[in-house]
Design a protein around this motif. Structure first.
Motif, PDB file in Angstrom:
ATOM      1  N   ASN A 148      10.927  -8.488  -6.324  1.00 21.87           N
ATOM      2  CA  ASN A 148       9.725  -7.659  -6.147  1.00 21.87           C
ATOM      3  C   ASN A 148       9.914  -6.227  -6.619  1.00 21.87           C
ATOM      4  OD1 ASN A 148       9.857  -9.521  -3.322  1.00 21.87           O
ATOM      5  ND2 ASN A 148       7.916  -9.520  -4.405  1.00 21.87           N
ATOM      6  N   TYR A 157       8.721   0.136  -4.526  1.00 22.49           N
ATOM      7  CA  TYR A 157       9.712   1.213  -4.517  1.00 22.49           C
ATOM      8  C   TYR A 157       9.818   1.930  -3.180  1.00 22.49           C
ATOM      9  CZ  TYR A 157      10.874   1.090  -9.514  1.00 22.49           C
ATOM     10  OH  TYR A 157      11.352   0.734 -10.756  1.00 22.49           O
ATOM     11  N   GLU A 158       8.812   1.789  -2.332  1.00 20.35           N
ATOM     12  CA  GLU A 158       8.900   2.382  -0.999  1.00 20.35           C
ATOM     13  C   GLU A 158      10.101   1.819  -0.234  1.00 20.35           C
ATOM     14  OE1 GLU A 158       6.155   1.567  -2.543  1.00 20.35           O
ATOM     15  OE2 GLU A 158       4.417   2.696  -1.864  1.00 20.35           O
ATOM     16  N   THR A 163      -1.550   3.624  -0.871  1.00 20.01           N
ATOM     17  CA  THR A 163      -0.639   2.841  -0.011  1.00 20.01           C
ATOM     18  C   THR A 163      -0.334   3.643   1.245  1.00 20.01           C
ATOM     19  OG1 THR A 163       0.367   1.657  -1.858  1.00 20.01           O
ATOM     20  CG2 THR A 163       1.738   1.912   0.085  1.00 20.01           C
ATOM     21  N   ARG A 207      -3.407  -6.006  -0.340  1.00 15.70           N
ATOM     22  CA  ARG A 207      -3.067  -5.338  -1.599  1.00 15.70           C
ATOM     23  C   ARG A 207      -4.116  -5.668  -2.661  1.00 15.70           C
ATOM     24  NH1 ARG A 207       1.826  -8.228  -4.636  1.00 15.70           N
ATOM     25  NH2 ARG A 207       1.224  -6.706  -6.216  1.00 15.70           N
ATOM     26  N   SER A 254      -1.471  -3.120  -9.379  1.00 17.92           N
ATOM     27  CA  SER A 254      -1.759  -3.950  -8.202  1.00 17.92           C
ATOM     28  C   SER A 254      -1.086  -3.356  -6.965  1.00 17.92           C
ATOM     29  CB  SER A 254      -1.291  -5.387  -8.455  1.00 17.92           C
ATOM     30  OG  SER A 254      -2.077  -5.978  -9.471  1.00 17.92           O
ATOM     31  N   LYS A 275       0.099  -2.021  -3.387  1.00 15.55           N
ATOM     32  CA  LYS A 275       0.374  -2.793  -2.164  1.00 15.55           C
ATOM     33  C   LYS A 275       0.040  -2.010  -0.876  1.00 15.55           C
ATOM     34  CE  LYS A 275       4.126  -5.433  -4.251  1.00 15.55           C
ATOM     35  NZ  LYS A 275       5.566  -5.753  -4.225  1.00 15.55           N
TER      36      LYS A 275
END
Ligand code: MTE
Length: 337
Positions: free
Chosen positions: A92, A95-96, A185, A242, A253, A255
């Motif tokens: 996946n 990056y959070e 997000t 999302r 896209s 999330k």
């Protein structure tokens, strides 16, 4: 509602030589339920250690999150080979939780999705606030099997569950001055290690933000997804809700959405802020416009975990969703990339 989706890449069983391996994994996952399958996954992975190019399969999956079954009322099928669930949920970009492909599955498991609040506001007549249960009950859920094409030149085929964004926007009644839609997000540094530490989070200024033109947002292909593979989304894939825009590169896209805002100006978008010469606002899949680091002419379709479960295929304009071409009829797409 009927959606005609062309199927330019029909993949037969013979195209994927170690399909039996990943089918095994899928069936095992199914029979066990997702929780607790990690031990079996890692056992299979060690058997195939030579062939397996992905280190993420060798890790134990720590799946503490409960995935509830979801009932979809309609299905849009591509007739292409789906990517194995075990791969789509462990390889996946989020990056959070870290920049490695395996980081989200490893570090997102305790992410809290209930209670949740998603607000739809800005240039609307009727601002809407949805709580966690509303995400699954206010709109009829559909299963839509879509291609997901990342700008890094890999792709998957994923059965999402959700509802078209236009249904929610229509409930909010956009004003005629609304020309764009901005998405955001959740910002939760205590839960997201990449938001606490710039090095872990890839240097992004959080929260992650994205945007669409209003006609793109209203297009029937544009989905708000609350599930995949028949269950609620796992946190690494953007739980509890999302965006999915299948004709655009995957970074659009966005999330784990908390805000959808109707605007009169083009909103800033995370990757465009970070590297405007590399990532445009539109980000339509386009084999004729290369990214400075990745040719976009071809892609690596990931179906399973071994090298033999990947195929190199040609990339097609708009990721095969040609019905959106008319949205860009008057635009030079090499300029508006
Ligand atoms: N959304 C947020 N908030 N943070 C991210 O890092 N990565 C994007 C997109 N949405 C990302 C995000 C990118 S680059 C891709 S390719 C897709 O999510 C990947 O979705 P997947 O992990 O479900 O395959």
């Amino acid at each position: 509602m009927k959606i005609n989706i062309k199927k330019p890449h029909h993949l037969t069983d013979n195209d994927v030589t170690d399909e039996d391996v990943w089918m095994d994994r899928r069936n095992i996952l199914k029979s066990l339920g997702y929780v607790g399958a990690g031990a079996i996954l890692s056992g299979l992975a060690s058997k195939n250690a030579q062939a397996d190019a992905f280190s993420w399969f060798k890790r134990e999956q720590q799946t503490a999150f409960t995935l509830s079954p979801l009932q979809a009322q309609k299905t849009v099928n591509l007739n292409e080979q789906n990517t194995a669930e075990s791969v789509a949920t462990t390889y996946n970009n989020f990056y959070e939780f870290g920049t490695g492909k395996e980081d989200p599955a490893e570090h997102a498991q305790n992410f809290q999705v209930d209670p949740w609040t998603l607000k739809i506001e800005g240039l609307v007549e009727n601002p809407v606030t949805l709580g966690y249960d509303d995400l699954f009950s206010k709109f009829a859920l559909e299963e839509r099997i879509y291609r997901l094409r990342c700008v890094e030149a890999w792709s998957m085929v994923i059965p999402w569950i959700g509802f078209p964004l236009h249904q929610l926007l229509q409930a909010a009644k956009p004003l005629s001055s609304a020309k764009y839609v901005a998405f955001e997000t959740i910002y939760s540094p205590e839960q997201m290690r990449g938001q606490r530490n710039r090095f872990v989070g890839g240097g992004i200024d959080y929260p992650y933000v994205e945007g669409l033109r209003i006609d793109e947002a209203m297009h029937d292909l544009t989905l708000l997804s609350v599930g995949m593979y028949g269950k609620t989304l796992p946190p690494q894939n953007g739980a509890p809700i999302r965006l999915i825009t299948p004709w655009k590169y995957g970074f659009k896209s966005i999330k784990s959405l908390v805000s959808i805002k109707l605007m009169d100006k083009e909103p800033p978008t995370t990757w465009n802020i970070l590297a405007p010469q590399e990532y445009g606002f539109y980000a339509n899949v386009n084999p004729t416009v290369d990214h400075p680091r990745w040719s976009q002419k071809r892609e690596r379709r990931i179906l399973g975990s071994g090298l033999n479960a990947q195929k190199r295929i040609d990339t097609i304009p708009f990721n095969g969703y040609e019905e959106v071409a008319e949205l860009y009829a008057d635009m030079d797409l090499s300029r508006y990339y």
